[in-house]
Design a protein around this motif. Structure first.
Motif, PDB file in Angstrom:
ATOM      1  N   ARG A 626       0.831  -1.209   0.000  1.00 58.60           N
ATOM      2  CA  ARG A 626       0.000   0.000   0.000  1.00 58.60           C
ATOM      3  C   ARG A 626       0.867   1.261   0.000  1.00 58.60           C
ATOM      4  N   ILE A 627       1.890   1.251   0.862  1.00 55.96           N
ATOM      5  CA  ILE A 627       2.758   2.425   0.987  1.00 55.96           C
ATOM      6  C   ILE A 627       3.494   2.703  -0.318  1.00 55.96           C
ATOM      7  N   SER A 628       3.977   1.658  -0.965  1.00 58.77           N
ATOM      8  CA  SER A 628       4.733   1.834  -2.213  1.00 58.77           C
ATOM      9  C   SER A 628       3.862   2.383  -3.336  1.00 58.77           C
ATOM     10  N   GLN A 629       2.548   2.133  -3.260  1.00 56.72           N
ATOM     11  CA  GLN A 629       1.631   2.572  -4.314  1.00 56.72           C
ATOM     12  C   GLN A 629       0.859   3.837  -3.949  1.00 56.72           C
ATOM     13  N   ASN A 630       1.067   4.348  -2.730  1.00 55.93           N
ATOM     14  CA  ASN A 630       0.306   5.492  -2.243  1.00 55.93           C
ATOM     15  C   ASN A 630       0.969   6.804  -2.668  1.00 55.93           C
ATOM     16  N   ASP A 631       0.239   7.644  -3.393  1.00 53.21           N
ATOM     17  CA  ASP A 631       0.789   8.905  -3.898  1.00 53.21           C
ATOM     18  C   ASP A 631       1.191   9.850  -2.770  1.00 53.21           C
ATOM     19  N   GLN A 632       0.439   9.822  -1.677  1.00 58.74           N
ATOM     20  CA  GLN A 632       0.759  10.703  -0.553  1.00 58.74           C
ATOM     21  C   GLN A 632       2.105  10.317   0.073  1.00 58.74           C
ATOM     22  N   PHE A 633       2.326   9.042   0.252  1.00 57.25           N
ATOM     23  CA  PHE A 633       3.608   8.582   0.797  1.00 57.25           C
ATOM     24  C   PHE A 633       4.757   8.864  -0.181  1.00 57.25           C
ATOM     25  N   LYS A 634       4.480   8.724  -1.472  1.00 65.56           N
ATOM     26  CA  LYS A 634       5.502   9.051  -2.471  1.00 65.56           C
ATOM     27  C   LYS A 634       5.889  10.525  -2.372  1.00 65.56           C
ATOM     28  N   LEU A 635       4.883  11.361  -2.148  1.00 66.31           N
ATOM     29  CA  LEU A 635       5.128  12.798  -2.030  1.00 66.31           C
ATOM     30  C   LEU A 635       5.934  13.107  -0.769  1.00 66.31           C
ATOM     31  N   ILE A 636       5.631  12.423   0.318  1.00 65.89           N
ATOM     32  CA  ILE A 636       6.371  12.618   1.567  1.00 65.89           C
ATOM     33  C   ILE A 636       7.833  12.219   1.389  1.00 65.89           C
ATOM     34  N   GLU A 637       8.069  11.107   0.696  1.00 66.17           N
ATOM     35  CA  GLU A 637       9.441  10.656   0.439  1.00 66.17           C
ATOM     36  C   GLU A 637      10.187  11.673  -0.428  1.00 66.17           C
ATOM     37  N   ASP A 638       9.510  12.193  -1.434  1.00 69.39           N
ATOM     38  CA  ASP A 638      10.123  13.189  -2.304  1.00 69.39           C
ATOM     39  C   ASP A 638      10.425  14.466  -1.512  1.00 69.39           C
ATOM     40  N   ASN A 639       9.518  14.834  -0.631  1.00 73.44           N
ATOM     41  CA  ASN A 639       9.704  16.013   0.222  1.00 73.44           C
ATOM     42  C   ASN A 639      10.899  15.833   1.153  1.00 73.44           C
ATOM     43  N   ALA A 640      11.071  14.632   1.678  1.00 75.26           N
ATOM     44  CA  ALA A 640      12.201  14.346   2.570  1.00 75.26           C
ATOM     45  C   ALA A 640      13.525  14.547   1.837  1.00 75.26           C
ATOM     46  N   LYS A 641      13.595  14.101   0.599  1.00 69.60           N
ATOM     47  CA  LYS A 641      14.820  14.270  -0.179  1.00 69.60           C
ATOM     48  C   LYS A 641      15.071  15.745  -0.486  1.00 69.60           C
ATOM     49  N   TRP A 642      13.998  16.479  -0.742  1.00 72.61           N
ATOM     50  CA  TRP A 642      14.127  17.914  -1.020  1.00 72.61           C
ATOM     51  C   TRP A 642      14.616  18.667   0.224  1.00 72.61           C
ATOM     52  N   ILE A 643      14.053  18.316   1.386  1.00 70.12           N
ATOM     53  CA  ILE A 643      14.474  18.941   2.645  1.00 70.12           C
ATOM     54  C   ILE A 643      15.958  18.664   2.894  1.00 70.12           C
ATOM     55  N   ASP A 644      16.364  17.435   2.623  1.00 65.51           N
ATOM     56  CA  ASP A 644      17.769  17.074   2.816  1.00 65.51           C
ATOM     57  C   ASP A 644      18.672  17.874   1.871  1.00 65.51           C
ATOM     58  N   SER A 645      18.244  18.027   0.634  1.00 65.83           N
ATOM     59  CA  SER A 645      19.054  18.773  -0.341  1.00 65.83           C
ATOM     60  C   SER A 645      19.175  20.237   0.048  1.00 65.83           C
ATOM     61  N   ARG A 646      18.156  20.777   0.682  1.00 69.83           N
ATOM     62  CA  ARG A 646      18.162  22.190   1.075  1.00 69.83           C
ATOM     63  C   ARG A 646      18.906  22.440   2.375  1.00 69.83           C
ATOM     64  N   SER A 647      19.180  21.379   3.129  1.00 70.47           N
ATOM     65  CA  SER A 647      19.839  21.549   4.420  1.00 70.47           C
ATOM     66  C   SER A 647      21.251  22.102   4.285  1.00 70.47           C
ATOM     67  N   GLU A 648      21.855  21.948   3.105  1.00 69.49           N
ATOM     68  CA  GLU A 648      23.204  22.453   2.870  1.00 69.49           C
ATOM     69  C   GLU A 648      23.205  23.832   2.226  1.00 69.49           C
ATOM     70  N   ASP A 649      22.012  24.355   1.949  1.00 74.47           N
ATOM     71  CA  ASP A 649      21.910  25.664   1.294  1.00 74.47           C
ATOM     72  C   ASP A 649      21.806  26.743   2.371  1.00 74.47           C
TER      73      ASP A 649
END
Length: 750
Positions: A626-649
């Motif tokens: 369910r989690i792998s197919q859930n768009d909301q969870f996919k968005l949260i994962e993408d957001n986590a990567k974005w937050i991490d990328s911005r932590s060095e800015d």
């Protein structure tokens, strides 16, 4: 994240005996002052080093490497933003970098006195600097940048360079505020509802609202750029005034506590010194109750303001004291009122707190400007937010219970008082009475607490057996058991965790996981704190009360281990079902803390796994799918990567046009993640019948419960936990399976 172990009476008595014998080495001056007394400070150093060396699980060697660590931590604690000390100060301080171990053993306070005096001087200079900077408008057309990565920033060489750093720090703050105000004004002019997307701190919004109300109109005329620019400087100056007011409230003893904790934390991150006021706050946090009037206070310039009333407390029951009231004077019963304007917040709190049944009279300035004397009889105040609470929800024809446990609380001084073990047992009993088909136990963000309550809580869900293993330095392991054969809840169980679930939370999750009694869902792993601390009152070792209250030491005395033999230290508990977490890639666990103790393992205990888990593997597989197919969870994962990328800015332009462009780009990207905050499930959460009467009588409690239920209805993690309970359901009657026994970590028939 403080785990207090009350099973350590034997080791504690040994430690006390050693310390009592050592007291003869301490010489006291009967006429010593209680405040800023160097003899008291030297005694405190001697007490702390002796207690840690004799009682710590694995004390660090006090050598040059230790000294360098203390030096680094202490200087960073004094000036984290590098806006007080000059490089010349650091050059002077650095002479002590490898001498602090020797100074500690000889109780030499030269370094502390040097740094304290210099900090007071630099802070006085800093106050003049920010006042001068904010006295005239900023030029936002200049093309310049500011980097907020203070760890990598050098100390400034001259006073002029330091002033320029202050200027850029303040300019960045006012620029951010100014662009927010401009956008709010532009949005209002367009007549749209976009203000919710504009980031603005509460102080700035309050200023805007106040300006509006002062003019007595709903839609005031647009302000000029110059007017808005001036408002940002007024707001910034007010914030800095409050910051320096707080700093001025700190006395030399407070700063000495900072120095002491730079020393204690080198042994491990959880060995800390508690000054007397800190010890009181710790006791309140672990017990969830205090004796007083039941009001939260905050400093507002020279005044002490009522920020909130604790539901059910005497001030709340009296209905005279209100949020926003300013306390002018405090009197004990019929005694003479004492003026508290300009007094330290901690000192005001001391005067207002007191034993149950005693009277305190507050002279307050009401929000309407009137002066009123309010009499309050002190009582025991329970902080409701500390305690467990539960809710019920219906889903797919099933009824489920959700229990939230914010802390593993207990009152060690009152055996008949509330503790998490008894309260969770009561919540489970109530949920059973409500005929629930499954239970979610939520320990997200639960930093731990009493270890004894973990044994009680885990025991509610198993027949009997070991819950956790404890090991002290140089001693055989001790196994803590649930010896009650009664199982309070036999149905489906899910434990929710996240990266901030620590210590006692991890013991509970580990035990439930090792027994295969429930499914653990949440972050990839929990915090990773696998150590046990004892809090030792230092006053018991001091024969002369003239020294004043010496406070207490929380020191690591043991490590705990799962019943499978593994440690939760550093590794934490890995979830059976990992759910994407916005902060998954940021460094926030024990493994990211300097001086953390290492991971290791011991032999497994003997335990029998739960025999009714036929649907476990399928439920876990279903959830992962369910989690792998859930768009909301996919968005949260993408957001986590974005937050991490911005932590060095960390570099920001101080040119308003470039700053706006950069912020617009960030806001545009952030819009992609707006659905994360707008998410709602279709579930309706309700209070249990026993709570309904209380809610009808207590408007504040009712509002808190409604807010909690609303947050549950927006929580995709809770929703997935309930989905897992769905997968664990079995209405068919099953035959009792043969139990499987774990012996030394291997499967064996019993």
């Amino acid at each position: 994240m403080n785990t207090i172990l009350n099973f350590m009476k034997r080791n504690y008595k040994i430690l006390v005996a050693i310390l009592c014998l050592s007291v003869v080495f301490f010489a006291f001056n009967s006429n010593a002052k209680k405040d800023n007394d160097p003899e008291r400070d030297k005694l405190l150093l001697e007490l702390l080093t002796f207690v840690i060396e004799k009682g710590h699980y694995s004390p660090a060697a006090i050598d040059d490497a230790f000294s360098k660590g203390v030096y680094k931590d202490y200087i960073q604690a004094l000036d984290p933003s590098k806006r007080f000390f000059l490089q010349s100060d650091i050059d002077e301080f650095s002479k002590y970098e490898t001498r602090l171990d020797d100074d500690l053993l000889s109780k030499d306070l030269t370094f502390f006195n040097l740094t304290y005096d210099r900090l007071m001087l630099r802070m006085a200079e800093g106050k003049k600097v920010y006042k001068a900077i904010l006295s005239k408008p900023f030029d936002y057309s200049i093309d310049e940048n500011f980097n907020t990565d203070y760890d990598k920033a050098p100390y400034t060489a001259t006073a002029a360079e330091l002033k320029d750093r202050w200027r850029k720090q303040i300019k960045l703050s006012t620029l951010s505020s100014l662009t927010d105000r401009l956008k709010i004004q532009e949005t209002k002019a367009k007549g749209t509802e976009e203000t919710s997307e504009v980031k603005s701190d509460s102080l700035e919004m309050d200023l805007l609202d106040k300006a509006k109300s002062d003019k007595g109109v709903e839609n005031s005329a647009p302000k000029t750029f110059e007017e808005l620019e001036k408002e940002t400087r007024v707001s910034a100056e007010k914030s800095l005034d409050e910051y320096f007011g707080f700093m001025n409230d700190l006395d030399k003893n407070d700063w000495f506590s900072v120095y002491i904790n730079s020393i204690t934390s080198r042994f491990d991150p959880h060995t800390n010194y508690f000054a007397p006021e800190e010890k009181e706050r710790f006791d309140v946090s672990i017990s969830g109750k205090l004796e007083g009037i039941g009001a939260r206070l905050q400093k507002k310039n020279d005044y002490t303001e009522i920020s909130d009333l604790i539901s059910g407390g005497p001030a709340w029951r009296g209905k005279q004291l209100e949020s926003g009231d300013l306390i002018m004077k405090v009197a004990q019963g019929n005694g003479e009122p004492v003026d508290v304007v300009g007094m330290r917040l901690d000192d005001v709190v001391k005067k207002i707190k007191g034993p149950k049944g005693s009277e305190v009279r507050l002279t307050v300035k009401k929000v309407d400007g009137t002066i009123k004397i309010i009499s309050i009889i002190r009582d025991i105040v329970e902080i409701e937010e500390t305690y467990a609470k539960s809710s019920v929800v219906e889903k797919n024809g099933f009824k489920y219970g959700v229990i939230y446990l914010p802390k593993f609380y207990i009152d060690f001084d009152d055996k008949g008082g509330r503790d998490a073990g008894k309260d969770i047992a009561l919540e489970v009993e109530r949920l059973k009475a409500a005929n629930v088909d499954g239970i979610v136990l939520d320990v997200r963000d639960d930093g731990g607490g009493s270890l004894s309550t973990v044994v009680d809580i885990a025991g509610l869900f198993i027949q009997e057996g070991p819950i956790v293993q404890i090991k002290s330095a140089g001693r055989k392991k001790e196994v803590l058991y649930d010896r009650d054969k009664k199982i309070e809840w036999k149905g489906p169980l899910v434990i929710m965790v996240n990266s901030f679930s620590a210590s006692a939370s991890e013991i509970l999750a580990a035990a439930i996981q090792d027994y295969k009694r429930g499914i653990i869902i949440g972050s990839k792993q929990t915090y990773g704190k696998g150590t046990v601390q004892n809090v030792i009152d230092l006053n018991q070792f001091v024969r002369n009360s003239a020294m004043g209250d010496m406070g207490a030491l929380k020191t690591t005395t043991q490590k705990f281990y799962r019943i499978n033999g593994g440690s939760t230290q550093l590794e934490g508990v890995r979830s059976d079902v990992v759910m994407p977490d916005r902060y998954a890639y940021l460094k926030m666990g024990e493994r990211d803390v300097e001086n953390a103790m290492p991971w290791d393992k011991i032999d497994a205990a003997d335990y029998t796994i739960w025999n009714d888990n036929a649907k476990f593997k399928q439920a876990i597989a279903n959830s992962k799918m369910r989690i792998s197919q859930n768009d909301q969870f996919k968005l949260i994962e993408d957001n986590a990567k974005w937050i991490d990328s911005r932590s060095e800015d960390n570099t920001y332009s101080l040119n308003i046009d470039k700053f706006k462009t950069a912020q617009s780009s960030i806001e545009e990207k952030a819009k992609k993640y707006k659905p994360i905050y707008e998410y709602k499930n279709s579930l309706k959460f309700n209070s249990l019948p026993n709570e309904i009467d209380a809610l009808n009588k207590d408007a504040i409690l009712k509002e808190k419960r409604e807010r909690w239920h609303e947050s549950l209805a927006k929580d995709i993690y809770v929703e997935e936990a309930l989905n897992v309970l769905d997968d664990l359901q079995s209405k068919a009657v099953t035959t009792k399976a043969m139990p499987v026994k774990i012996k030394k970590g291997k499967l064996a028939k019993s």
